[in-house]
Design a protein around this motif. Structure first.
Motif, PDB file in Angstrom:
ATOM      1  N   GLU A 101       0.782  -1.223  -0.205  1.00 48.38           N
ATOM      2  CA  GLU A 101      -0.131   0.053  -0.012  1.00 48.38           C
ATOM      3  C   GLU A 101       0.821   1.331  -0.005  1.00 48.38           C
ATOM      4  OE1 GLU A 101      -3.508   1.945   2.780  1.00 48.38           O
ATOM      5  OE2 GLU A 101      -2.808   0.098   3.209  1.00 48.38           O
ATOM      6  N   LEU A 102       2.001   1.035   0.725  1.00 46.75           N
ATOM      7  CA  LEU A 102       2.814   2.432   0.721  1.00 46.75           C
ATOM      8  C   LEU A 102       3.739   2.520  -0.433  1.00 46.75           C
ATOM      9  CD1 LEU A 102       4.813   4.496   2.179  1.00 46.75           C
ATOM     10  CD2 LEU A 102       6.257   2.819   2.754  1.00 46.75           C
ATOM     11  N   ILE A 103       3.906   1.359  -1.335  1.00 43.71           N
ATOM     12  CA  ILE A 103       4.721   1.747  -2.474  1.00 43.71           C
ATOM     13  C   ILE A 103       3.619   2.173  -3.342  1.00 43.71           C
ATOM     14  CG2 ILE A 103       5.768   0.346  -4.247  1.00 43.71           C
ATOM     15  CD1 ILE A 103       6.657  -1.570  -2.084  1.00 43.71           C
ATOM     16  N   ASN A 104       2.423   1.746  -3.438  1.00 42.98           N
ATOM     17  CA  ASN A 104       1.500   2.234  -4.443  1.00 42.98           C
ATOM     18  C   ASN A 104       1.344   3.751  -4.101  1.00 42.98           C
ATOM     19  OD1 ASN A 104       1.000  -0.296  -5.638  1.00 42.98           O
ATOM     20  ND2 ASN A 104      -0.467  -0.958  -4.319  1.00 42.98           N
ATOM     21  N   THR A 105       0.961   4.150  -2.875  1.00 47.49           N
ATOM     22  CA  THR A 105       0.869   5.480  -2.669  1.00 47.49           C
ATOM     23  C   THR A 105       2.240   6.355  -3.228  1.00 47.49           C
ATOM     24  OG1 THR A 105      -0.497   5.037  -0.745  1.00 47.49           O
ATOM     25  CG2 THR A 105       0.338   7.238  -0.987  1.00 47.49           C
ATOM     26  N   VAL A 106       3.097   6.057  -2.724  1.00 44.40           N
ATOM     27  CA  VAL A 106       4.617   6.690  -3.402  1.00 44.40           C
ATOM     28  C   VAL A 106       4.678   6.889  -4.757  1.00 44.40           C
ATOM     29  CG1 VAL A 106       6.997   6.620  -3.301  1.00 44.40           C
ATOM     30  CG2 VAL A 106       5.766   6.145  -1.261  1.00 44.40           C
ATOM     31  N   MET A 107       4.399   5.713  -5.397  1.00 45.88           N
ATOM     32  CA  MET A 107       4.442   5.668  -6.871  1.00 45.88           C
ATOM     33  C   MET A 107       3.395   6.510  -7.529  1.00 45.88           C
ATOM     34  SD  MET A 107       6.870   3.939  -7.916  1.00 45.88           S
ATOM     35  CE  MET A 107       6.576   3.576  -9.376  1.00 45.88           C
ATOM     36  N   THR A 108       2.151   6.810  -6.897  1.00 43.89           N
ATOM     37  CA  THR A 108       1.240   7.372  -7.622  1.00 43.89           C
ATOM     38  C   THR A 108       1.377   8.939  -7.560  1.00 43.89           C
ATOM     39  OG1 THR A 108      -0.593   5.719  -6.898  1.00 43.89           O
ATOM     40  CG2 THR A 108      -1.315   8.058  -7.435  1.00 43.89           C
ATOM     41  N   ASN A 109       1.943   9.273  -6.158  1.00 43.65           N
ATOM     42  CA  ASN A 109       2.255  10.638  -6.042  1.00 43.65           C
ATOM     43  C   ASN A 109       3.443  11.077  -6.758  1.00 43.65           C
ATOM     44  OD1 ASN A 109       0.280  10.802  -4.056  1.00 43.65           O
ATOM     45  ND2 ASN A 109       1.813  10.357  -2.435  1.00 43.65           N
ATOM     46  N   ALA A 110       4.608  10.302  -7.083  1.00 43.62           N
ATOM     47  CA  ALA A 110       5.625  10.480  -7.686  1.00 43.62           C
ATOM     48  C   ALA A 110       5.207  10.700  -9.244  1.00 43.62           C
ATOM     49  CB  ALA A 110       6.688   9.314  -7.756  1.00 43.62           C
ATOM     50  N   LEU A 111       4.512   9.944  -9.685  1.00 43.75           N
ATOM     51  CA  LEU A 111       3.727   9.943 -11.259  1.00 43.75           C
ATOM     52  C   LEU A 111       2.949  11.459 -11.650  1.00 43.75           C
ATOM     53  CD1 LEU A 111       3.086   6.304 -12.129  1.00 43.75           C
ATOM     54  CD2 LEU A 111       4.968   7.819 -12.857  1.00 43.75           C
TER      55      LEU A 111
END
Length: 220
Positions: A101-111
């Motif tokens: 869940e953390l990785i998905n959030t970080v990736m979404t914010n980064a993109l």
């Protein structure tokens, strides 16, 4: 190269653990990523191993084959090892629901925060190439202080062509000739990026030529 792979794998896991535990060590997390980036810049340093010289002079190959060997390892093989190892660590952490869940959030914010403009991508690729070719040139050209010269080239010389350096030049120039009222006279950021890209491209062409020539003429 084994050390590179293990380090990249460990960096991905450590960065995720730090981010998950608390936002407090964010500065440390940033430094870890910076270390990973510079490991990609300095990957030709593996050729600084003293025993490697014996291997090179023992191989009955042409100058062009030596160029292909050095360039393929510096720009393709080692970077892929680092990137794939890093992504493997991220994938391993995705096996745990909380971290996934953390990785998905970080990736979404980064993109969402990135502006994938063509000229920006070209500029970043050229700067990366300039850093790597500068390191490779240092490993091939200098017989002593190879690592020191590589650091000087990559940390001092190459960033001079970056956006911030070009912007600082124009700010200083217009400040001196516009009596302090230079804000409106500064060229647009698009112009700054294009100027940085052109200068970096010229630098890369020159360094590629001298590096290839040095590889062909290399003597021990």
């Amino acid at each position: 190269m084994i050390v590179y792979a293990i380090a990249a794998f460990a960096i991905s896991i450590i960065s995720i653990l730090l981010t998950h535990s608390s936002p407090a060590p964010l500065s440390l997390n940033t430094k870890i990523f910076t270390l990973l980036i510079y490991s990609l810049y300095w990957c030709p340093m593996i050729f600084s191993v003293k025993k490697y010289n014996f291997t090179e002079v023992s191989l009955p190959i042409s100058g062009n084959e030596k160029i292909a060997y050095y360039f393929s390892y510096s720009f393709i093989i080692i970077p892929l090892i680092v990137i794939c190892s890093f992504l493997l660590g991220v994938f391993a952490m995705c096996l745990f629901p909380n971290y996934r869940e953390l990785i998905n959030t970080v990736m979404t914010n980064a993109l969402n925060s990135q502006q994938f403009v063509g000229i920006n991508i070209i500029q970043q690729i050229l700067i990366w190439y300039g850093m790597v070719i500068s390191t490779l040139f240092s490993m091939i050209c200098f017989k002593k202080n190879k690592v020191l010269m590589a650091i000087i080239f990559t940390i001092i010389i190459v960033p001079l062509f970056g956006t911030n350096a070009i912007l600082g030049f124009f700010e200083g120039f217009f400040e001196g000739y516009s009596d302090g009222r230079f804000i409106d006279a500064i060229p647009s950021m698009e112009f700054i990026i294009i100027a940085s890209t052109i200068l970096t491209f010229i630098y890369n062409v020159i360094m590629t030529y001298f590096t290839a020539r040095t590889i062909k003429r290399r003597e021990f």
